[in-house]
Every structure is written in C-alpha cells, then in structure tokens.
Design an enzyme around this catalytic site. Structure first.
Site, mmCIF file in Angstrom:
data_model
loop_
_atom_site.group_PDB
_atom_site.id
_atom_site.type_symbol
_atom_site.label_atom_id
_atom_site.label_comp_id
_atom_site.label_asym_id
_atom_site.label_seq_id
_atom_site.Cartn_x
_atom_site.Cartn_y
_atom_site.Cartn_z
ATOM 1 N N TYR A 143 0.825 -1.160 -0.311
ATOM 2 C CA TYR A 143 0.239 0.036 -0.094
ATOM 3 C C TYR A 143 1.157 1.095 -0.307
ATOM 4 C CZ TYR A 143 -3.665 2.831 1.897
ATOM 5 O OH TYR A 143 -4.385 4.221 1.856
ATOM 6 N N ASP A 238 8.819 3.117 -0.451
ATOM 7 C CA ASP A 238 7.889 3.468 0.569
ATOM 8 C C ASP A 238 8.613 2.752 1.952
ATOM 9 O OD1 ASP A 238 6.204 5.004 1.549
ATOM 10 O OD2 ASP A 238 4.607 3.818 0.205
ATOM 11 N N LYS A 266 4.433 8.694 9.341
ATOM 12 C CA LYS A 266 4.746 8.277 10.647
ATOM 13 C C LYS A 266 5.116 8.707 11.566
ATOM 14 C CE LYS A 266 0.986 5.023 8.923
ATOM 15 N NZ LYS A 266 0.980 4.073 7.211
#
Ligand SMILES: *Cc1c(COP(=O)(O)O)cnc(C)c1O
Length: 427
Positions: A143, A238, A266
């Site tokens: 994702y 990522d 994050k």
C-alpha cells in the site's frame, strides 16, 4: 451520562461519510461497533467510557515513543504559541531536513508533505517526469496511500496490466500500473524484459506492512536495485512505516541498499499529519521551483508538524539503544503468544521484524499477498474482540501490522500474554 460507542457512532454516521474519516476505523473486517478513543498516554489508550487498553496499533505506526511523550507535547505547545502556520519558509523545516538527510545517505534533497499519500503520489509523478516514461511497477499487497496510480488491485502475472482498485480510477490510468507478486524476482525480471523502455519507476515497501508484516526474502531487494539501475528505472522505497521504526534511519540503512527516492511519513511526524519525499539531488531538483515537475502544499512543512517531528527524531537519536530493548520485548511477546496458540491447537504464523509483527491465523509461511490471504479472518475477528474485552487494543484487521513503542514494558507484555490466555480459553 457517558454516551456509549453505539451512540457516538450513530451520531458520527449522520454527518461523517460512513461515520469515520478513514475506512479501516469502521471495523468492517472484524464486525461490531468501533470503539471511540478519548485519550492516550505511553503504551495505554483509553476509550470514551474510560476503559484502558494496552495499545499495539499506536495510530498505525507513528507513536513509536508511546502516546503524549512529554518532550513532544512541550515542543508542540511551544511551537503553537508562536503561530500555527505561516505559508513562508521556517528554520524548523531546515532542521527537520538536516536530521533526515544526515541519517539516510540516499536522501540528498527532501520535500515535506502533509501525508504519506502525497509523498508517494509525488514520487510517481517525479519519476515519470524525470524518465519521460509512463509505466510503473508496484507489488501485490503493498500500500502506498490512495493516489490513483497506486491504488491498483493485484494483477496476476507479468502480462496482466493493472485494473482499477476502486471505481473512480480510470482504466486508462490503472493500465499504466503493473502489480507483481512480492518476493518474486523472476516476475520482475520478465516485466522489465517486456516493458523496460517504458518503465518509469518501481515502488516497493522494503518490508511490507500493509498485507500484515511480510519480510523481503534474501536477495529480493538487491535484485530490484540491480534491475532498475540497469534499466534506468527509478527505484522508490516506500519507508512510510519502516522509516525510523527499526533503528535511527531507514530500513535501507540496515541492508545497505540505496533507492533513488524514499517516501517517509508516520514516525517522522510524531503523531501530526506528515509525509516526506527525498532522494538523489539530480532527481529531486526536477521538482518546481528548480525544475518543471509541479508539487505543492499549503500546510507542507507546517510548524506544529515540524516541532513534533524534530522532537521525536531527537529523542530516537539520543535513545537509539531502546530499539534493541523494544525488539527484545516484541520477540518475547511473539514467542510466548506462539506457545499459547499452539497449546490451544491453533495454527499461527507470526512474522516479526524488530518491534513490528503480525500473527497470521494459518500455518504459513507468509511471503506474499496470496499466502497472507489464506489466513482465517473469522478466527482473527473473534481473537480481536476477545483481546479487546481483556484490555488489549489490536488492529481491526488480520492484514495489518502490530507495533510496540519505547513506552511498552515487560509488565505490558505479561499482561498481554495473560489477556491472550484468557481470550484463547473463551474462544
Ligand atoms: C500509511 C502508509 C502510506 C500512506 O500514508 P498516509 O499518511 O496515510 O497518507 C503510504 N505508504 C505506506 C507504506 C504506509 O504504510
């Protein structure tokens, strides 16, 4: 009278689409009414009725120091006093950039965004602009946020071009994204052979966290690096979850592989909305205003986000040995849980790397999406609700990562194991 979760969710549903601002929060895959959070401190989160839980979701990864770390809160309060947004450059943005560039050598230039989604979306646009090519490769089960080009359902095999992962994504666009099985260098080799001169980028979670935790197998990422370099294709790691999760740096620091571009998010926001895209100077400087690839953000580099991020990174830097103790605690937790499950005749495959883990309800091994999907999601749902009842807050889906923070203690782990025993007795 304290409203119940049912009351709160019903009220939310009258004004918020689906009652939540991000779909997984609605608990569709485990059933039931989602619990509303009220506050959190350290390893603990409290719901709106006052019940306490040990938190293994940690806002889906960012809260590595535990909730409401006093230094982070102090930095935030101080920043807020000076104003919350200026739309002009600030020195805090440079400090943030310095911290990251010094730590992750492949990042020579960086650009802050307000989410991981924006970082990944920009990475793809930049890779396309830089190479003058249009195709991108991603991997099934990875994702990268919800930008159109990246929200593509698994295609099967290298010859299948992507189909849209959601209505609203034009087939014409989805057709520019190939999705390959994770941990399958052969499939990648074939795809590059076939589409090489059209391939702008390969984007990968170097440790996958969004199909549950799936580790890269020996040689997979190295092969990725070699093939993309030979082909003039931009390699994007990522690291929105993995950045600063395992050590003070990216996963790339641990394995010694340098991607061309890296997405972060994050943890680097310390719980505020943040993302970042960084990488080779030559590529990054193609972004406006030095270059012609457009990207922008009203709140990018926001002073509150920078203050929480800088405070978090400085604490991580000064307490780098805590990564090891956190990893040790996670190891104890996973090993003891495995014994409890086995004792009840329940097959599990626990994938763990440092403080990040997933208990898959199946024999395993789980090395890609197809394998992950063999898990018993019904059993997971019952386990989830049992653990919740016993004061343990887990992700409301089988296919997510669990996290420990620096605030989790051996006592938290003991209590979690007790809760696990109780849950399994009643399952
Ligand atoms: C969470 C996540 C994103 C998206 O970040 P948002 O801040 O939610 O937009 C992108 N990539 C990975 C690997 C993630 O885990």
């Amino acid at each position: 009278m304290t409203p119940t979760h049912e009351d709160l969710f019903a009220a939310a549903g009258l004004v918020i689409a689906g009652g939540v601002n991000s779909p997984v929060r609605a608990w569709k895959s485990v059933g039931g009414i989602p619990i509303f959070a009220s506050h959190a401190k350290g390893s603990r989160i409290y719901d709106s009725t006052g019940k306490e839980y040990i938190d293994y979701v940690l806002s889906w990864g960012p809260m590595i120091l535990g909730h409401a770390h006093p230094d982070v809160i102090a930095a935030l309060c101080q920043a807020a006093q000076k104003g919350t947004s200026f739309g002009a450059p600030t020195d805090a943005e440079t400090q943030m950039a310095q911290l990251i560039c010094e730590t992750i050598p492949s990042i020579q230039r960086i650009r802050m965004t307000s989410s991981g989604t924006e970082a990944a979306m920009t990475a793809v646009r930049l890779a396309r602009g830089y190479t003058g090519r249009n195709l991108i490769i991603k991997f099934d089960g990875c994702y990268h946020g919800h930008a159109d080009s990246l929200l593509i359902k698994a295609g099967s095999g290298v010859t299948t071009l992507g189909i849209p992962g959601s209505p609203g994504i034009p087939e014409e666009l989805a057709g520019l994204t190939l999705s390959l099985p994770y941990n399958d260098p052969g499939a990648l080799e074939k795809a590059i052979e076939r589409y090489g001169n059209q391939l702008a980028a390969v984007i990968v979670e170097p440790v996958a966290g969004n199909m549950g935790v799936v580790m890269p197998q020996e040689g997979f990422l190295k092969k990725l690096r070699e093939l993309t370099a030979e082909n003039g294709t931009v390699l994007i790691f990522d690291e929105v979850i993995t950045g600063f999760r395992f050590s003070f740096g990216g996963y790339q620091n641990l394995i010694g592989i340098e991607p061309d571009l890296t997405c972060l998010g994050k943890i680097i926001g310390g719980g505020l909305p943040v993302g970042a895209l960084g990488g080779k100077k030559e590529i990054m400087e193609r972004l406006a205003p030095t270059g012609d690839v457009y990207q922008a953000g009203t709140l990018s580099g926001n002073p509150l986000a920078m203050s929480a991020g800088i405070a978090t990174l400085n604490i991580l830097k000064s307490k780098a040995d805590s990564y090891q103790s956190q990893s040790h605690l996670a190891d104890v937790l996973c090993r003891e849980m495995k014994k409890l499950f086995s004792g009840h005749g329940i097959a599990t495959c626990i994938n763990r790397i440092f403080s990040m883990f997933t208990v898959f309800f199946q024999e395993g091994p789980v090395n890609d999406l197809n394998a992950a999907l063999k898990s018993d999601t019904g059993l997971y749902a019952r386990y989830f609700h049992g653990m919740l009842e016993n004061g343990i807050w887990l992700a409301p889906s089988q296919f997510e990562a669990g996290f420990l923070s620096f605030a989790h203690t051996a006592d938290d782990v003991d209590r979690t194991l007790d809760a696990c025993s109780k849950t399994l007795r009643d399952l």
